[in-house]
Design a protein around this motif. Structure first.
Motif, PDB file in Angstrom:
ATOM      1  N   LEU A  70       7.078  45.705  11.681  1.00 30.27           N
ATOM      2  CA  LEU A  70       7.189  46.703  12.604  1.00 30.27           C
ATOM      3  C   LEU A  70       7.052  46.070  13.960  1.00 30.27           C
ATOM      4  O   LEU A  70       7.292  46.701  15.011  1.00 30.27           O
ATOM      5  CB  LEU A  70       5.710  47.543  12.505  1.00 30.27           C
ATOM      6  CG  LEU A  70       5.806  48.428  10.941  1.00 30.27           C
ATOM      7  CD1 LEU A  70       4.558  49.227  11.055  1.00 30.27           C
ATOM      8  CD2 LEU A  70       7.064  49.471  11.275  1.00 30.27           C
ATOM      9  N   VAL A  71       6.629  44.770  14.343  1.00 29.89           N
ATOM     10  CA  VAL A  71       6.370  44.206  15.229  1.00 29.89           C
ATOM     11  C   VAL A  71       7.575  44.420  16.046  1.00 29.89           C
ATOM     12  O   VAL A  71       7.461  44.714  17.261  1.00 29.89           O
ATOM     13  CB  VAL A  71       5.939  42.656  15.042  1.00 29.89           C
ATOM     14  CG1 VAL A  71       5.788  42.016  16.363  1.00 29.89           C
ATOM     15  CG2 VAL A  71       4.315  42.677  14.335  1.00 29.89           C
ATOM     16  N   ARG A  75       6.860  45.976  20.256  1.00 31.71           N
ATOM     17  CA  ARG A  75       6.820  45.082  21.662  1.00 31.71           C
ATOM     18  C   ARG A  75       8.207  44.722  22.044  1.00 31.71           C
ATOM     19  O   ARG A  75       9.173  44.377  21.010  1.00 31.71           O
ATOM     20  CB  ARG A  75       5.808  44.163  21.624  1.00 31.71           C
ATOM     21  CG  ARG A  75       6.162  43.026  20.592  1.00 31.71           C
ATOM     22  CD  ARG A  75       4.952  42.151  20.683  1.00 31.71           C
ATOM     23  NE  ARG A  75       5.338  40.965  20.064  1.00 31.71           N
ATOM     24  CZ  ARG A  75       4.674  39.948  19.626  1.00 31.71           C
ATOM     25  NH1 ARG A  75       3.278  40.046  19.867  1.00 31.71           N
ATOM     26  NH2 ARG A  75       4.843  38.789  18.967  1.00 31.71           N
ATOM     27  N   LYS A  76       8.163  44.220  23.294  1.00 28.23           N
ATOM     28  CA  LYS A  76       9.599  43.850  23.696  1.00 28.23           C
ATOM     29  C   LYS A  76       9.796  42.255  23.263  1.00 28.23           C
ATOM     30  O   LYS A  76       8.697  41.615  22.928  1.00 28.23           O
ATOM     31  CB  LYS A  76       9.563  43.661  25.312  1.00 28.23           C
ATOM     32  CG  LYS A  76       9.493  44.917  25.901  1.00 28.23           C
ATOM     33  CD  LYS A  76      10.070  44.960  27.536  1.00 28.23           C
ATOM     34  CE  LYS A  76      10.038  46.217  28.157  1.00 28.23           C
ATOM     35  NZ  LYS A  76       8.746  46.686  28.388  1.00 28.23           N
ATOM     36  N   ASN A  82       7.353  35.363  19.207  1.00 28.70           N
ATOM     37  CA  ASN A  82       7.689  35.273  18.052  1.00 28.70           C
ATOM     38  C   ASN A  82       7.747  34.180  17.127  1.00 28.70           C
ATOM     39  O   ASN A  82       7.527  34.051  15.767  1.00 28.70           O
ATOM     40  CB  ASN A  82       9.246  36.062  18.196  1.00 28.70           C
ATOM     41  CG  ASN A  82       9.296  37.429  18.460  1.00 28.70           C
ATOM     42  OD1 ASN A  82       8.151  38.185  18.478  1.00 28.70           O
ATOM     43  ND2 ASN A  82      10.425  37.761  18.727  1.00 28.70           N
ATOM     44  N   ARG A  83       7.870  33.105  18.200  1.00 31.53           N
ATOM     45  CA  ARG A  83       8.171  31.740  17.362  1.00 31.53           C
ATOM     46  C   ARG A  83       6.711  31.464  17.009  1.00 31.53           C
ATOM     47  O   ARG A  83       6.782  30.889  15.809  1.00 31.53           O
ATOM     48  CB  ARG A  83       8.657  30.639  18.307  1.00 31.53           C
ATOM     49  CG  ARG A  83       9.359  29.514  17.670  1.00 31.53           C
ATOM     50  CD  ARG A  83       9.902  28.535  18.675  1.00 31.53           C
ATOM     51  NE  ARG A  83      10.874  29.107  19.565  1.00 31.53           N
ATOM     52  CZ  ARG A  83      10.939  29.017  20.738  1.00 31.53           C
ATOM     53  NH1 ARG A  83      10.125  28.153  21.562  1.00 31.53           N
ATOM     54  NH2 ARG A  83      11.844  29.614  21.573  1.00 31.53           N
TER      55      ARG A  83
END
Lengths: 336, 153
Positions: A70-71, A75-76, A82-83
């Motif tokens: 869902l992440v 969020r943008k 993310n890394r």
């Protein structure tokens, strides 16, 4: 979706009175004579414990993955974050859990590999298409005493099993007591099992071995030491002369039609080709779990073994006369 | 609303329609159903004396299905989940069968007695005395009398 999840979670927790009830119902259905979820010995208990850790762990991982999916929606796109997330949950977390899990898993079930102690009871279990031979030998005695399709054990003692096969690969599995152990032709596999609760458990061949693989079962009967000793002493005795004339007739017939070509009744006939029948009347099942015991099913088995369990090694004795069949069945039922 | 039938090929009659009221149509349909219903074989299990007053067919079925006495080992019994036995006769149709073991009249008293000790009544039988109690024998007999003849294919 996430808001719904957040809104519902407290509701589910608030209604927590139903959770123990549900858990009880679920756990009750896990108990039984042939269930790895109802351990009755140390080896099965450690496997069960590993199982619970795995179920909970796998549920947590599934949940985590579902949330992580869902992440991107929540969020943008922030490639650095993310890394970082990927590094923590995608690399580090699995590496740590799996590294911890491997030595733990390797240690599970080590109870089945404990070295033998000098006075330990030792049983040869031999698998054949489609039945089991259980042969008891004690270091004090050289004679082997066999029974079939039934493993009697004293409670609370480690017992050494030497597993062999007469034909193809079978696997010895009594889920309440230990994990599966293969029986490989030409080799002896060894395992130590222990039952901590008296009772009756069921074991089953766990390696597909042929047409009647599913009807290759055995009972494990766990007795207090004194009862076990009395039983073993009885098993060593030759069968006594049957008291009633009908039983004598059955015994004579048993010998004359050639049952002794394959079967043993101690003191009457001797052959190890088929199951030992010295105590067949006391057995809970006939034909390695095919039918419940009792005179009716013994007669059914004699007269139609090939119909009831096609492909087993015993032929159907369907050319006997009625009274002969009855005499044989009564005689075998009297062997206790 | 009416139903019209053109019953005639005769050109002279072709314009003439036979009109039937809904009532007469209903009568014909009813007649057909009655006729078809009449083709059913009347039930033969109307034998009043094949009742076991003290027997409970539900308990009897449970005893048979448990396999404890080994009934299914030798007999094929419709409706019981087990490999159908081939040693003795199938028990489907016991409610209509004339004989027990091909020798004894199929009455409740005889059946209850037979179940308790078959060789005592039929000395040449292959069926052993499976040690059924009187109560169990009554329940099993009551259950067996619920077994109608299997339908012809």
């Amino acid at each position: 979706m996430l808001p719904i999840f957040i809104r519902w979670t407290p509701l589910m927790i608030r209604n927590s009175r139903s959770v123990p009830l549900l858990a009880c119902v679920t756990l009750a259905s896990c108990a039984g004579p042939q269930s790895a979820l109802d351990p009755a010995g140390p080896s099965a208990a450690s496997i069960h414990q590993l199982g619970i850790i795995m179920y909970i762990g796998a549920s947590a991982v599934t949940l985590l993955v579902a949330v992580l999916m869902l992440v991107p929606f929540m969020r943008k796109n922030d490639s650095r974050a993310n890394r970082k997330l990927f590094l923590w949950t995608g690399v580090l977390l699995p590496a740590v859990t799996l590294t911890a899990l491997v030595p733990y898993v390797l240690a599970v079930g080590h109870e089945t590999r404990t070295p033998a102690s000098p006075n330990q009871l030792s049983i040869d279990v031999t698998g054949s298409l489609y039945w089991w031979s259980m042969s008891y030998r004690r270091t004090s005695e050289l004679t082997e005493i066999a029974t079939a399709n039934e493993l009697r054990l004293p409670v609370g003692e480690p017992v050494e099993l030497s597993l062999r096969s007469n034909d193809v690969i079978h696997s010895f599995w009594a889920p309440n007591l230990a994990g599966k152990t293969d029986m490989i032709p030409g080799r002896v596999t060894r395992m130590v099992i222990q039952a901590d609760r008296p009772g009756i458990y069921r074991g089953q061949c766990a390696e597909y071995c042929g047409l009647q693989h599913s009807l290759m079962a055995f009972d494990v009967i766990v007795l207090p030491r004194r009862e076990f000793d009395a039983w073993l002493a009885r098993l060593t005795q030759p069968v006594r002369e049957p008291p009633a004339p009908e039983l004598q007739q059955g015994r004579d017939l048993f010998v004359s039609i050639g049952c002794g070509e394959c079967h043993t009744v101690r003191g009457v006939v001797e052959s190890r080709r088929g199951p030992d029948l010295t105590q067949v009347g006391a057995r809970r099942t006939i034909g390695a779990g095919t039918l419940p015991g009792g005179v009716g099913n013994i007669a059914a088995w004699i007269a139609s073994a090939q119909h009831l369990k096609p492909g087993n090694a015993m032929r159907s004795y369907d050319q006997l006369e009625g009274p002969q069949l009855r005499a044989l069945a009564y005689y075998l039922e009297s062997l206790k | 609303m009416c139903v019209r039938f053109n019953l005639s090929n005769d050109p002279g009659m072709s314009k003439e329609n036979l009109v039937m009221s809904r009532a007469s149509l209903a009568l014909i349909v009813f007649g057909c159903f009655t006729f078809i219903a009449g083709c059913r074989v009347p039930p033969t299990s109307s034998i009043p004396d094949r009742q076991v007053p003290e027997g409970d067919p539900i308990r009897g079925r449970a005893i048979v299905a448990s396999g404890a006495h080994g009934c299914t080992g030798c007999h094929a019994i419709p409706g019981i989940r087990a490999r159908s036995g081939v040693v003795g006769p199938p028990l489907g149709g016991m409610a209509q069968r004339s004989f027990i073991a091909g020798q004894l009249p199929n009455t409740p008293n005889v059946l209850v007695e037979f179940l308790q000790d078959p060789p005592a009544l039929v000395p040449r039988t292959g069926m052993p005395d499976v040690r059924v109690s009187l109560e169990e024998a009554r329940d099993i007999a009551a259950y067996l009398y619920t077994l109608d003849a299997p339908h012809d294919p």
